[in-house]
Design a protein around this motif. Structure first.
Motif, PDB file in Angstrom:
ATOM      1  N   VAL A 129      46.774  72.642 133.097  1.00  0.00           N
ATOM      2  CA  VAL A 129      46.666  71.507 134.013  1.00  0.00           C
ATOM      3  C   VAL A 129      45.662  71.848 135.109  1.00  0.00           C
ATOM      4  O   VAL A 129      45.676  72.950 135.671  1.00  0.00           O
ATOM      5  CB  VAL A 129      48.038  71.123 134.609  1.00  0.00           C
ATOM      6  CG1 VAL A 129      48.680  72.293 135.347  1.00  0.00           C
ATOM      7  CG2 VAL A 129      47.918  69.911 135.517  1.00  0.00           C
ATOM      8  N   ASP A 130      44.777  70.912 135.389  1.00  0.00           N
ATOM      9  CA  ASP A 130      43.698  71.102 136.359  1.00  0.00           C
ATOM     10  C   ASP A 130      44.176  70.916 137.794  1.00  0.00           C
ATOM     11  O   ASP A 130      45.209  70.278 138.058  1.00  0.00           O
ATOM     12  CB  ASP A 130      42.581  70.098 136.107  1.00  0.00           C
ATOM     13  CG  ASP A 130      41.747  70.438 134.881  1.00  0.00           C
ATOM     14  OD1 ASP A 130      42.184  71.283 134.091  1.00  0.00           O
ATOM     15  OD2 ASP A 130      40.668  69.850 134.723  1.00  0.00           O
ATOM     16  N   LEU A 131      43.359  71.437 138.702  1.00  0.00           N
ATOM     17  CA  LEU A 131      43.437  71.109 140.127  1.00  0.00           C
ATOM     18  C   LEU A 131      42.147  70.361 140.479  1.00  0.00           C
ATOM     19  O   LEU A 131      41.186  70.955 140.957  1.00  0.00           O
ATOM     20  CB  LEU A 131      43.527  72.374 140.986  1.00  0.00           C
ATOM     21  CG  LEU A 131      44.829  73.140 141.030  1.00  0.00           C
ATOM     22  CD1 LEU A 131      44.659  74.380 141.905  1.00  0.00           C
ATOM     23  CD2 LEU A 131      45.943  72.278 141.570  1.00  0.00           C
ATOM     24  N   PRO A 132      42.071  69.058 140.202  1.00  0.00           N
ATOM     25  CA  PRO A 132      40.812  68.331 140.440  1.00  0.00           C
ATOM     26  C   PRO A 132      40.466  68.294 141.925  1.00  0.00           C
ATOM     27  O   PRO A 132      41.183  67.709 142.734  1.00  0.00           O
ATOM     28  CB  PRO A 132      41.092  66.935 139.883  1.00  0.00           C
ATOM     29  CG  PRO A 132      42.585  66.817 139.844  1.00  0.00           C
ATOM     30  CD  PRO A 132      43.119  68.188 139.649  1.00  0.00           C
ATOM     31  N   ARG A 133      39.352  68.898 142.286  1.00  0.00           N
ATOM     32  CA  ARG A 133      39.006  69.099 143.692  1.00  0.00           C
ATOM     33  C   ARG A 133      38.756  67.786 144.425  1.00  0.00           C
ATOM     34  O   ARG A 133      39.003  67.674 145.620  1.00  0.00           O
ATOM     35  CB  ARG A 133      37.773  69.993 143.794  1.00  0.00           C
ATOM     36  CG  ARG A 133      37.980  71.387 143.251  1.00  0.00           C
ATOM     37  CD  ARG A 133      36.696  72.203 143.179  1.00  0.00           C
ATOM     38  NE  ARG A 133      36.135  72.444 144.495  1.00  0.00           N
ATOM     39  CZ  ARG A 133      34.952  71.973 144.874  1.00  0.00           C
ATOM     40  NH1 ARG A 133      34.247  71.219 144.065  1.00  0.00           N
ATOM     41  NH2 ARG A 133      34.495  72.253 146.080  1.00  0.00           N
ATOM     42  N   ASP A 134      38.233  66.782 143.716  1.00  0.00           N
ATOM     43  CA  ASP A 134      37.854  65.532 144.381  1.00  0.00           C
ATOM     44  C   ASP A 134      38.956  64.487 144.355  1.00  0.00           C
ATOM     45  O   ASP A 134      38.778  63.378 144.868  1.00  0.00           O
ATOM     46  CB  ASP A 134      36.591  64.961 143.730  1.00  0.00           C
ATOM     47  CG  ASP A 134      35.388  65.874 143.926  1.00  0.00           C
ATOM     48  OD1 ASP A 134      35.350  66.573 144.954  1.00  0.00           O
ATOM     49  OD2 ASP A 134      34.505  65.889 143.056  1.00  0.00           O
ATOM     50  N   ALA A 135      40.097  64.810 143.765  1.00  0.00           N
ATOM     51  CA  ALA A 135      41.207  63.854 143.733  1.00  0.00           C
ATOM     52  C   ALA A 135      41.861  63.783 145.113  1.00  0.00           C
ATOM     53  O   ALA A 135      41.811  64.743 145.901  1.00  0.00           O
ATOM     54  CB  ALA A 135      42.240  64.266 142.690  1.00  0.00           C
ATOM     55  N   ASP A 136      42.482  62.643 145.404  1.00  0.00           N
ATOM     56  CA  ASP A 136      43.188  62.512 146.683  1.00  0.00           C
ATOM     57  C   ASP A 136      44.290  63.558 146.795  1.00  0.00           C
ATOM     58  O   ASP A 136      44.541  64.093 147.876  1.00  0.00           O
ATOM     59  CB  ASP A 136      43.789  61.109 146.803  1.00  0.00           C
ATOM     60  CG  ASP A 136      42.724  60.038 147.000  1.00  0.00           C
ATOM     61  OD1 ASP A 136      41.602  60.394 147.429  1.00  0.00           O
ATOM     62  OD2 ASP A 136      43.005  58.861 146.704  1.00  0.00           O
TER      63      ASP A 136
END
Length: 420
Positions: free
Chosen positions: A126-133
């Protein structure tokens, strides 16, 4: 056969066939453990027993490498058909609007597919999307599903750490209860530095490791060798897995033998992911196009644990896929040139080894995590037979699929287009 009710406790499976083709009865206790495997009997079927004459009974499958946060996002991401860099770009664009609700919905849908196909254990990155809120939204969603479905399947959550995420962000994700630490060191500007950072963190936290490793065809990219050397030097006792390892398939035999000796000595397991890597790798190559797989047979010959999975399901990294372990076995036979026993082992016992799960299968003392498939024989199953299946976890029915098929070719000639 009418499908057994979900949640039914099964005391025995009557008249099933083993992988070797023997007709047997398999008896289970109330704890979901196999107590006896004996020749099939003509005695009446007792209450709590399932009569499945001729069905092939196998250990339930393991998906050792999924991406549930990405599953079924192909259409919404508007991804092109392309290679790994284009898939990453498409996913990063979609991930900016990721929410926990979105991940939960798609991941839950994927898990129902896995379960119906005979998978009772899944490890999902599972990712840690940097640009997600909320960069932790995917982690929270999968941890929630892990708890909600604890009685249905084993779900392990593996943090897919980006080299662009600082260590404090990784620590926050691990604090939520993530099971495994992952990452992609070979994509970092300094692969050795990133690998060292992740192993430092894993060693400090005492957590298992499963790294995307050398997912490209360049034989000069061998972070698996650095991984093996650091694991050995550190004396790590937790399980360490290298997934993908595509560049191993590009090495000449002498260089490959040296690397595999280090991998074996370090106790690393390898997960091969044929459907996604056959899709992503080799697009830029002139003929002959490489297979995009690690040296699977050589890994097995060297005594390395090799598990196999489906990786991505209908997302930017793979627009197809059925979430079916027997799609994977079919590819292992055709593309990796494994035999039936090796292919079955890769999606069952080897996967349990990678996930640290106790042995399961139709043998005395094995956990009754089982899948019965209405098929002609083991080869029919591994080819991807799409017929009826019954799936047990700890002796209880967690999925049941019945299929009826009728075609004009099944009818006797006088009934087709012939007037009296």
């Amino acid at each position: 056969m009418s499908a057994p009710a979900i949640g039914t406790a099964v005391a025995g499976l009557r008249g099933v066939r083993t992988a070797a083709g023997e007709a047997v009865d398999v008896l289970l206790d109330a704890a979901g453990v196999v107590t006896e495997v004996r020749p099939a009997s003509a005695a009446p079927v007792r209450e709590g027993e399932l009569a499945l004459p001729g069905w092939v009974l196998l250990p339930s499958a393991v998906e050792p490498h999924a991406h549930l946060d990405k599953a079924f996002s192909w259409a919404a991401s508007q991804a092109p058909y392309g290679d790994l860099p284009s898939a990453i770009d498409s996913w990063c664009g979609y991930a900016r609007r990721l929410t926990a609700e979105d991940v939960d919905r798609r991941a839950r849908h994927a898990l129902t597919r896995y379960l119906a196909a005979g998978v009772t254990a899944v490890r999902s990155h599972v990712d840690l999307p940097r640009d997600a809120d909320d960069p932790l939204c995917g982690v929270r969603a999968l941890l929630g599903l892990r708890e909600q479905l604890r009685d249905v399947l084993d779900l392990q959550v593996c943090l897919l750490a980006s080299s662009l995420a600082d260590t404090a962000a990784l620590e926050r994700a691990l604090d939520l209860g993530v099971d495994v630490l992952g990452g992609c060191p070979h994509l970092a500007d300094d692969p050795v530095k990133e690998l060292t950072r992740l192993l430092d963190l894993a060693e400090r936290r005492g957590i298992d490791v499963d790294l995307h490793t050398d997912e490209q065809l360049n034989p000069g990219m061998l972070t698996i060798r650095e991984l093996a050397r650091q694991v050995s030097a550190r004396g790590l006792t937790q399980r360490v897995t290298a997934s993908h390892c595509v560049s191993l398939g590009s090495l000449d035999p002498s260089a490959l033998a040296d690397v595999l000796a280090e991998v074996r000595a370090a106790g690393l397991a390898v997960v091969t992911l044929p459907i996604t890597n056959l899709y992503l790798q080799g697009r830029e190559s002139a003929a002959p196009v490489p297979r995009g797989l690690p040296a699977v047979r050589e890994l097995l010959a060297a005594g390395v644990t090799v598990a196999a999975g489906g990786d991505n399901v209908r997302d930017p990294f793979n627009p197809v896929g059925r979430a079916d372990p027997f799609e994977t076995t079919s590819l292992l036979v055709t593309a990796a040139h494994l035999n039936a026993g090796q292919a079955l082992h890769a999606v069952t016992d080897a996967g349990r080894t990678v996930l640290g799960l106790p042995p399961a299968g139709p043998f005395q003392g094995g956990l009754a995590d089982l899948v019965a498939v209405q098929a002609d024989d083991l080869t029919d199953v591994l080819a991807g037979a799409t017929g009826s299946r019954v799936v047990l976890r700890r002796g209880r029915v967690v999925a049941a699929t019945t299929v009826e098929r009728h075609t004009a070719a099944d009818l006797s000639p006088p009934t087709i287009g012939r007037s009296e």
